[in-house]
Design an enzyme around this catalytic site. Structure first.
Site, PDB file in Angstrom:
ATOM      1  N   THR A  74       0.831  -1.203   0.000  1.00 54.19           N
ATOM      2  CA  THR A  74       0.000   0.000   0.000  1.00 54.19           C
ATOM      3  C   THR A  74       0.868   1.256   0.000  1.00 54.19           C
ATOM      4  OG1 THR A  74      -1.811  -1.129   1.137  1.00 54.19           O
ATOM      5  CG2 THR A  74      -1.781   1.270   1.245  1.00 54.19           C
ATOM      6  N   LEU A 158      -8.509   0.009   7.881  1.00 58.92           N
ATOM      7  CA  LEU A 158      -7.887  -0.734   8.979  1.00 58.92           C
ATOM      8  C   LEU A 158      -8.398  -0.252  10.326  1.00 58.92           C
ATOM      9  CD1 LEU A 158      -4.220  -1.053   7.680  1.00 58.92           C
ATOM     10  CD2 LEU A 158      -6.109  -2.673   7.472  1.00 58.92           C
ATOM     11  N   ARG A 234       2.719   2.948  11.033  1.00 58.95           N
ATOM     12  CA  ARG A 234       4.024   3.279  10.476  1.00 58.95           C
ATOM     13  C   ARG A 234       4.983   3.576  11.627  1.00 58.95           C
ATOM     14  NH1 ARG A 234       2.195   1.252   6.654  1.00 58.95           N
ATOM     15  NH2 ARG A 234       1.929   2.066   4.522  1.00 58.95           N
ATOM     16  N   ASP A 258       4.666  -3.203  15.797  1.00 57.66           N
ATOM     17  CA  ASP A 258       4.891  -4.044  14.623  1.00 57.66           C
ATOM     18  C   ASP A 258       5.688  -3.323  13.546  1.00 57.66           C
ATOM     19  OD1 ASP A 258       4.307  -6.534  13.057  1.00 57.66           O
ATOM     20  OD2 ASP A 258       3.220  -5.125  11.769  1.00 57.66           O
ATOM     21  N   GLU A 263      13.561  -0.277   8.766  1.00 52.93           N
ATOM     22  CA  GLU A 263      13.313  -1.719   8.685  1.00 52.93           C
ATOM     23  C   GLU A 263      14.193  -2.362   7.618  1.00 52.93           C
ATOM     24  OE1 GLU A 263       8.620  -1.450  10.100  1.00 52.93           O
ATOM     25  OE2 GLU A 263       9.102  -1.768   7.991  1.00 52.93           O
ATOM     26  N   HIS A 285       6.937  -6.328  11.528  1.00 55.83           N
ATOM     27  CA  HIS A 285       6.114  -5.795  10.434  1.00 55.83           C
ATOM     28  C   HIS A 285       5.341  -6.921   9.729  1.00 55.83           C
ATOM     29  CE1 HIS A 285       5.811  -2.164   7.501  1.00 55.83           C
ATOM     30  NE2 HIS A 285       4.707  -2.894   7.465  1.00 55.83           N
ATOM     31  N   ALA A 287       1.948  -7.667  10.782  1.00 52.77           N
ATOM     32  CA  ALA A 287       0.510  -7.569  11.069  1.00 52.77           C
ATOM     33  C   ALA A 287      -0.329  -7.807   9.818  1.00 52.77           C
ATOM     34  CB  ALA A 287       0.189  -6.205  11.670  1.00 52.77           C
TER      35      ALA A 287
END
Length: 317
Positions: A74, A158, A234, A258, A263, A285, A287
């Site tokens: 996304t 979400l 984020r 998460d 990253e 990360h 989820a």
């Protein structure tokens, strides 16, 4: 014949089937791609698929054959979207694919932290049960989920998905207005009021200049000492150092994280450096990453490419 290059295919697990595009093509796939490999791998590509590989203006300006950037996520922070718009290079992304996975992950973190499951597990490992000599022991508070107040930042798919699950288990839900907003929309409460009243705060808003470090020392201080913070949005939404200090000093009771500012997170990251804290749960990360969600992502990725080639582009950004 179109040449499609997937620069970081390891972001989709091997057991997930990626459909075959419906038009003649040559497919090249790389599990990962380093910055100095991008240009060479895309030299003759007409379509590039990338999840996190950076596609800068400098690189894109050297790829005249490129017709489409298909982001397999996304977020599209990895693409110089302004350059693409200025040079009429279409970019499409993935939408609405993790509306089950992320909310379920958030609720799992909430249950675990409210009931201190992680802390009790560690106590058992450390022999506390034997020391207490009772059929059970209570070294940490256990909070109910029902009747607790959940504050949601972000009212997209979400955030709404989390709200549905939270209400199903008896939580009271309040939606936070944008931080710093002068007016409060109907059905929302001010950002500060949400911080003061929520037993759980969960973040589901985009990362931009106005939301960078949205939760810092001052915001954490406004939360209840018994409250927990969940960030599956984020990494940059939360000041990670401030969060660690808040957890250590008991400013808030717990946190589930998460997503991280960088990253993969380095061991020097404040959260990783304190990963042993019983009131902190970290996940890498993932989820979004249930099998059903990733299969939906893979299907939509190819649907986006097929639609573009058919002259009916979709999910353009």
């Amino acid at each position: 014949m179109e040449k499609i290059v997937f620069l970081d295919s390891a972001t989709i697990p091997a057991h997930i089937r990626i459909p075959t595009p419906s038009f003649p093509h040559h497919w090249e796939s790389y599990e990962s791609t380093q910055p100095d490999q991008v240009l060479q791998r895309l030299t003759d590509a007409s379509i590039v698929i990338a999840n996190k590989v950076v596609l800068s203006a400098e690189i894109l300006s050297q790829l005249p054959s490129l017709k489409l950037i298909a982001v397999s996520a996304t977020g599209y922070n990895n693409v110089d979207i302004n350059w693409c718009h200025a040079h009429h290079l279409p970019v499409c992304n993935i939408r609405g694919y993790a509306t089950r996975s992320v909310p379920e992950h958030v609720m799992a973190l909430i249950f675990s932290l409210r009931r201190n499951l992680n802390a009790y597990h560690r106590d058992i490992e450390n022999g506390v049960w034997k020391e207490k000599g009772q059929f059970c022991f209570f070294t940490h508070p256990i909070g109910d989920i029902a009747d607790a107040t959940l504050g949601i930042v972000g009212s997209g798919s979400l955030g709404k998905g989390v709200e549905r699950l939270a209400k199903a288990v008896g939580m009271n839900v309040i939606r936070a207005e944008r931080k710093g907003a002068e007016d409060t929309r109907e059905g929302y409460v001010s950002f500060d009021s949400m911080l003061e009243h929520a037993d759980v705060v969960t973040l589901h808003c985009p990362l931009n200049e106005s939301t960078q470090n949205m939760i810092g020392r001052d915001e954490l201080a406004k939360m209840k000492p018994s409250a927990i913070l969940i960030n599956a949005g984020r990494g940059g939404l939360v000041d990670e150092q401030a969060l660690v200090q808040a957890l250590k000093k008991g400013v808030i009771a717990g946190a589930g994280v998460d997503v991280f500012t960088q990253e993969p997170a380095a061991l020097s990251n404040p959260l990783l450096a304190h990963a042993g804290m019983p009131n902190l749960i970290l996940t890498p990360h993932v989820a979004w990453g249930s099998d059903s969600s990733i299969q939906t992502l893979a299907n939509q990725l190819i649907e986006n490419i097929n639609a573009f080639m058919a002259g009916t582009p979709q999910n353009l950004v």
